[in-house]
Design an enzyme around this catalytic site. Structure first.
Site, mmCIF file in Angstrom:
data_model
loop_
_atom_site.group_PDB
_atom_site.id
_atom_site.type_symbol
_atom_site.label_atom_id
_atom_site.label_comp_id
_atom_site.label_asym_id
_atom_site.label_seq_id
_atom_site.Cartn_x
_atom_site.Cartn_y
_atom_site.Cartn_z
ATOM 1 N N HIS A 161 31.935 45.755 48.211
ATOM 2 C CA HIS A 161 33.092 45.139 48.869
ATOM 3 C C HIS A 161 33.956 46.226 49.506
ATOM 4 O O HIS A 161 33.912 47.382 49.074
ATOM 5 C CB HIS A 161 33.960 44.395 47.841
ATOM 6 C CG HIS A 161 33.328 43.156 47.275
ATOM 7 N ND1 HIS A 161 33.122 42.975 45.934
ATOM 8 C CD2 HIS A 161 32.884 42.033 47.878
ATOM 9 C CE1 HIS A 161 32.565 41.790 45.734
ATOM 10 N NE2 HIS A 161 32.406 41.193 46.887
ATOM 11 N N CYS B 282 38.866 43.658 40.645
ATOM 12 C CA CYS B 282 38.089 42.400 40.548
ATOM 13 C C CYS B 282 38.473 41.548 39.353
ATOM 14 O O CYS B 282 38.228 40.352 39.346
ATOM 15 C CB CYS B 282 36.606 42.660 40.394
ATOM 16 S SG CYS B 282 35.965 44.102 41.143
HETATM 17 C C1 CIR Z 1 28.971 40.657 41.956
HETATM 18 O O1 CIR Z 1 27.993 41.291 42.359
HETATM 19 O O2 CIR Z 1 29.455 39.719 42.574
HETATM 20 C C2 CIR Z 1 29.595 41.058 40.627
HETATM 21 N N1 CIR Z 1 28.582 41.534 39.742
HETATM 22 C C3 CIR Z 1 30.647 42.116 40.850
HETATM 23 C C4 CIR Z 1 31.817 41.639 41.649
HETATM 24 C C5 CIR Z 1 32.844 42.682 41.848
HETATM 25 N N2 CIR Z 1 33.971 42.175 42.526
HETATM 26 C C6 CIR Z 1 34.754 42.877 43.323
HETATM 27 O O3 CIR Z 1 34.473 44.034 43.623
HETATM 28 N N3 CIR Z 1 35.785 42.269 43.860
#
Ligand code: CIR
Length: 256
Positions: free
Chosen positions: A164, A251
């Site tokens: 992201h 997150c």
């Molecule tokens: C994913 O791949 O969606 C989750 N394992 C990690 C999400 C991390 N979120 C973020 O950086 N906002």
């Protein structure tokens, strides 16, 4: 000043979530302990927490940031780019009804993850990623402009280290940017004061300012020193188990 945060406890299926990190399987007891420390840090910063229940159907559900963007003027529900995560939004919609009288939403064919949205004051950077597509970014930009915000898109699809945009970017004090070297020449960031993060400390770029403090991941001394040099009071948190699942500090909560 933020007063609230929404968090969601990790589910027992956490280790089945999406990941590219290659850092091994997370240890569940440590996940729960690190999440508890994270929540305590938010409370230490003066926030009242709304805690959503864990849901075993959504291994990535603890990464609540991806399901909504909360601003002073509007809340926007996302449509996450990973199909396995799209069902996470329902619980967030229910929780936000208590705080916002009207909710906007991103819808298919648009996809957008909250992790791709970074705001510096009234200006928003929108990451175009393998999760946030052009249609989602466009819908989001239209909602922002209707509410008096400006935005710029930043294409990160060719930067393999970034899931992201906020994996490599954070905004402090509404206008000072913490950013990784791979983003330094992007025209969207021209004119901003920057704190640069070298490739070997990349994970620490995802830090979070919460009122008078900055949450930062443990183990990145040069980023810690750069922040302390500028007068920031740090809360250093062990994030090892979340890093294994590509998750960072931002997150794990929505702050507002
Ligand atoms: C994913 O791949 O969606 C989750 N394992 C990690 C999400 C991390 N979120 C973020 O950086 N906002």
């Amino acid at each position: 000043m933020f007063q609230h945060a929404i968090v969601r406890a990790p589910s027992r299926t956490f280790a089945e979530g999406l990941t590219t990190a290659g850092l091994g399987r997370p240890d569940l007891d440590t996940v729960f302990a690190q999440h508890a420390d994270y929540c305590a840090a938010l409370e230490q910063c003066g926030l009242t927490l709304t805690r959503l229940e864990a849901d075993d159907r959504y291994p990535d559900g603890t990464f609540v940031e991806d399901t909504a963007i909360l601003t002073d003027r509007v809340a926007i529900l996302t449509y996450p780019g990973a199909p396995s995560r799209q069902g996470e939004v329902a619980a967030m919609r229910d929780a936000l009804k208590a705080f916002y009288s009207s909710l906007e939403a991103i819808s298919a064919p648009g996809t957008l993850d909250g992790g791709d949205i970074c705001h510096a004051g009234d200006h928003f950077f929108i990451g175009l990623s393998h999760r946030t597509n052009g249609a989602g970014a466009k819908q989001f930009g239209v909602v922002l402009s209707r509410h008096g915000y400006t935005s710029a898109t930043v294409d990160i699809r060719e930067i393999p280290q970034l899931l992201h945009l906020k994996s490599g970017l954070a905004a402090l004090d509404g206008g000072r940017l913490v950013l990784i070297d791979a983003l330094k020449d992007h025209p969207a960031f021209r004119g901003y004061e920057t704190i640069r993060v070298a490739a070997d400390e990349l994970y620490a770029a995802n830090c979070v300012q919460v009122n008078d403090q900055v949450l930062v991941a443990a183990g990145f001394p040069r980023v810690h020193a750069a922040l302390r040099d500028r007068g920031y009071d740090l809360i250093v948190l062990d994030m090892s188990e979340f890093q294994k699942m590509d998750g960072g500090l931002s997150c794990l909560s929505l702050r507002f």
